[in-house]
Scaffold this motif. Structure first.
Motif, mmCIF file in Angstrom:
data_model
loop_
_atom_site.group_PDB
_atom_site.id
_atom_site.type_symbol
_atom_site.label_atom_id
_atom_site.label_comp_id
_atom_site.label_asym_id
_atom_site.label_seq_id
_atom_site.Cartn_x
_atom_site.Cartn_y
_atom_site.Cartn_z
ATOM 1 N N SER A 30 0.813 -1.224 0.000
ATOM 2 C CA SER A 30 0.000 0.000 0.000
ATOM 3 C C SER A 30 0.844 1.271 0.000
ATOM 4 N N ASP A 85 10.060 0.407 -3.100
ATOM 5 C CA ASP A 85 9.311 -0.706 -2.533
ATOM 6 C C ASP A 85 9.112 -0.492 -1.031
ATOM 7 N N GLY A 101 2.929 -8.720 1.561
ATOM 8 C CA GLY A 101 2.022 -8.867 0.413
ATOM 9 C C GLY A 101 2.292 -10.126 -0.382
#
Ligand code: DER
Length: 229
Positions: A30, A85, A101
């Motif tokens: 996110s 990232d 994730g």
């Protein structure tokens, strides 16, 4: 809310470091979504031109398509200038736990190839010791789940198969594998543990990123104002 403000602040800051003509590793999660959206806005405004993205997940692919960010494969580029990232934990040596994730296999490939790997986190991800707030994700071939579970236990871990939320049964990665999350009470030598786990037959990749991150951007909210350090 405050965490989203932090994520947006740090995502925007990372996107500002992208220059026209760059090849950009596009991470997953996110916080990185905020950075990718900011890159999309810069492309739309003409502020940024001629960039190419190397995605690390279906999430990054889908979002890039929506935003009109051109994607390339690792076969088509000489180098990756910047990778952006997220992380689940960052320790004082900039070592990371990633994989919240379930995308850490492609992420470690792209992030480690990048000339500059920029980590974008909210301040809640900063820890003194890896493993203190987050289980260590390990991507495993489906046929190897049982022997790998035994091997991780023998290494002192407490492994558990990651189950889907909006999917019945276990989480399946973008490579078609499963994920085991492992509790380690202490990780005195992250580099050694990263190698030991990846050497277990049937393991594809684990979420320890040791010596990979170059820059860590930390989003904060101070006196109600988002800030980045
Ligand atoms: O899966 C991952 O490695 C993600 O980057 C994750 O670690 C961070 O996701 P978040 O920004 O949604 O917390």
């Amino acid at each position: 809310d405050a965490v989203n403000q932090m994520k947006k602040a740090v995502g925007d800051a990372a996107a500002q470091r992208v220059k026209s003509g760059m090849v950009v590793g596009l991470g997953t999660g996110s916080t990185t979504v905020m950075a990718i959206k900011a890159i999309g806005e810069r492309l739309a405004s003409g502020d940024l031109k001629d960039i190419k993205g190397v995605p690390t997940s279906f999430q990054a692919i889908v979002l890039s398509r929506e935003l009109g960010i051109p994607l390339v494969s690792l076969d088509e580029v000489e180098k990756i200038d910047i990778a952006i990232d997220g992380a689940d934990e960052v320790d004082p040596q900039k070592n990371l736990i990633k994989g919240g994730g379930a995308a850490h296999t492609q992420e470690k490939l792209v992030d480690s190839l990048a000339e500059e790997f920029i980590v974008v986190v909210d301040s809640g991800k900063i820890v003194d010791k890896l493993g203190s707030t987050f289980l260590l994700p390990v991507e495993v071939m489906p046929m190897a789940i049982t022997p790998v579970t035994r091997a991780l236990t023998a290494l002192g871990g407490q492994p558990e198969l990651r189950m889907g939320v909006k999917k019945a049964g276990p989480v399946v990665t973008d490579q078609g594998n499963l994920v085991i999350d492992v509790k380690f009470n202490d990780i005195p030598n992250p580099a050694e543990l990263e190698m030991k786990i990846n050497n277990i037959p049937g393991v594809l990749e684990n979420g320890l990123f040791v010596g990979v991150a170059d820059i860590v951007l930390i989003g904060d909210v101070i006196d109600g104002q988002p800030s980045v350090r």
